[in-house]
Design a protein around this motif. Structure first.
Motif, PDB file in Angstrom:
ATOM      1  N   GLY A 103      76.508 -47.150  11.170  1.00  0.00           N
ATOM      2  CA  GLY A 103      77.575 -46.618  10.319  1.00  0.00           C
ATOM      3  C   GLY A 103      77.783 -47.454   9.067  1.00  0.00           C
ATOM      4  N   ARG A 137      72.254 -46.520  16.106  1.00  0.00           N
ATOM      5  CA  ARG A 137      73.494 -45.865  15.645  1.00  0.00           C
ATOM      6  C   ARG A 137      74.113 -46.735  14.562  1.00  0.00           C
ATOM      7  NH1 ARG A 137      73.990 -47.010  21.143  1.00  0.00           N
ATOM      8  NH2 ARG A 137      75.630 -48.413  20.456  1.00  0.00           N
ATOM      9  N   ILE A 165      76.448 -50.784  24.341  1.00  0.00           N
ATOM     10  CA  ILE A 165      76.989 -51.572  23.239  1.00  0.00           C
ATOM     11  C   ILE A 165      77.149 -52.993  23.777  1.00  0.00           C
ATOM     12  CG2 ILE A 165      78.892 -51.833  21.595  1.00  0.00           C
ATOM     13  CD1 ILE A 165      79.688 -48.893  22.361  1.00  0.00           C
ATOM     14  N   SER A 197      74.995 -51.500  13.069  1.00  0.00           N
ATOM     15  CA  SER A 197      74.690 -52.088  11.762  1.00  0.00           C
ATOM     16  C   SER A 197      74.275 -53.560  11.834  1.00  0.00           C
ATOM     17  CB  SER A 197      75.900 -51.958  10.829  1.00  0.00           C
ATOM     18  OG  SER A 197      76.069 -50.604  10.452  1.00  0.00           O
ATOM     19  N   VAL A 238      76.138 -42.912  11.611  1.00  0.00           N
ATOM     20  CA  VAL A 238      77.441 -42.776  12.282  1.00  0.00           C
ATOM     21  C   VAL A 238      78.509 -42.457  11.238  1.00  0.00           C
ATOM     22  CG1 VAL A 238      79.184 -43.936  13.681  1.00  0.00           C
ATOM     23  CG2 VAL A 238      76.750 -44.277  14.173  1.00  0.00           C
TER      24      VAL A 238
HETATM   25  C1  LIG Z   1      81.125 -46.943  15.300  1.00  0.00           C
HETATM   26  C2  LIG Z   1      79.964 -47.006  16.244  1.00  0.00           C
HETATM   27  C3  LIG Z   1      78.677 -47.347  15.785  1.00  0.00           C
HETATM   28  C4  LIG Z   1      78.381 -47.755  14.365  1.00  0.00           C
HETATM   29  O1  LIG Z   1      78.891 -49.028  14.139  1.00  0.00           O
HETATM   30  P1  LIG Z   1      78.545 -49.808  12.763  1.00  0.00           P
HETATM   31  O2  LIG Z   1      78.806 -51.223  13.104  1.00  0.00           O
HETATM   32  O3  LIG Z   1      79.488 -49.278  11.743  1.00  0.00           O
HETATM   33  O4  LIG Z   1      77.136 -49.559  12.444  1.00  0.00           O
HETATM   34  C5  LIG Z   1      77.644 -47.304  16.701  1.00  0.00           C
HETATM   35  N1  LIG Z   1      77.839 -46.975  17.993  1.00  0.00           N
HETATM   36  C6  LIG Z   1      79.062 -46.651  18.471  1.00  0.00           C
HETATM   37  C7  LIG Z   1      79.203 -46.285  19.892  1.00  0.00           C
HETATM   38  C8  LIG Z   1      80.154 -46.668  17.614  1.00  0.00           C
HETATM   39  O5  LIG Z   1      81.363 -46.363  18.103  1.00  0.00           O
END
Ligand SMILES: *Cc1c(COP(=O)(O)O)cnc(C)c1O
Length: 222
Positions: free
Chosen positions: A214, A212, A166, A197, A36
């Motif tokens: 980041g 996903r 999420i 993460s 991400v």
């Molecule tokens: C920002 C984001 C992520 C990544 O989040 P991290 O905690 O930095 O790994 C994953 N999915 C979505 C939908 C996001 O907006």
């Protein structure tokens, strides 16, 4: 020195995914890591491209339009995933730029995406986002609305690959991942976009096909 810095966290995340998959008697290759890269500059993204990472996730169409055309000239096999809420008036831009869309969450967006796909003659795989914790502030369709939204998406010609969610922050995510997996099974969908993460290993043990990630790759966002 900085050029290969990101390779180490990438290897660590890949190893954690493989370990979690093996633990759950899954094939590590059945899990795709989406890096991400929202808010990250090309200078931070390039080291990952250089060591072979190809799936990237962005939240905003405009930001991605600014960064990715140039990066893609060098790395044309990059696979771009849209993971942030999408306004219907950006549907055409999104279809033009992205290879996978993870945020289909309402009938008006289905209509806009269907029209954009027909116009551009491009049909990127889509995930329907479910508001799995029933949180008022979150994107995603209500669980009760999922059957109708899936039917609408299929009728509009969207290639539905699976479900995305999420889970609520600061709670144990596993029950929410398990619920998303059950909903996917109930609807004969094999794709599961879940895990970030803080919880991607748990998501992998419960069946995630896309995680996903980041922060664990790039460090904390500014
Ligand atoms: C920002 C984001 C992520 C990544 O989040 P991290 O905690 O930095 O790994 C994953 N999915 C979505 C939908 C996001 O907006």
């Amino acid at each position: 020195m900085p050029i290969h810095d990101a390779a180490t966290p990438l290897a660590a995340v890949q190893q954690s995914i493989a370990r979690a998959a093996t633990l759950a008697q899954r094939e590590p290759g059945d899990v795709t890591l989406i890096a991400v890269s929202k808010t990250q500059e090309p200078a931070a993204i390039l080291p990952l491209l250089e060591v072979g990472q190809r799936h990237f996730g962005e939240n905003r169409v405009q930001e991605a339009q600014g960064k990715w055309p140039a990066l893609r000239e060098t790395y044309p096999d990059t696979v771009l995933h849209l993971i942030g809420q999408l306004q219907s008036n950006k549907a055409e831009d999104a279809v033009a730029l992205f290879d996978v869309i993870h945020v289909v969450d309402r009938p008006s967006l289905v209509t806009a995406l269907g029209a954009a796909m027909t116009k551009l003659n491009k049909r990127p795989p889509c995930f329907v986002q479910v508001n799995i914790g029933n949180e008022p502030q979150k994107g995603g369709c209500a669980i009760a609305d999922l059957p109708a939204l899936l039917a609408a998406a299929r009728a509009a010609g969207l290639p539905v690959a699976g479900l995305m969610a999420i889970p609520p922050a600061d709670t144990e995510p596993a029950p929410y991942f398990a619920l998303l997996a059950k909903l996917a099974r109930d609807h004969d969908l094999t794709g599961l976009s879940m895990g970030m993460s803080s919880d991607y290993e748990t998501a992998v043990t419960i069946g995630a096909t896309y995680v996903r990630v980041g922060t664990a790759l790039f460090g904390a966002r500014a």
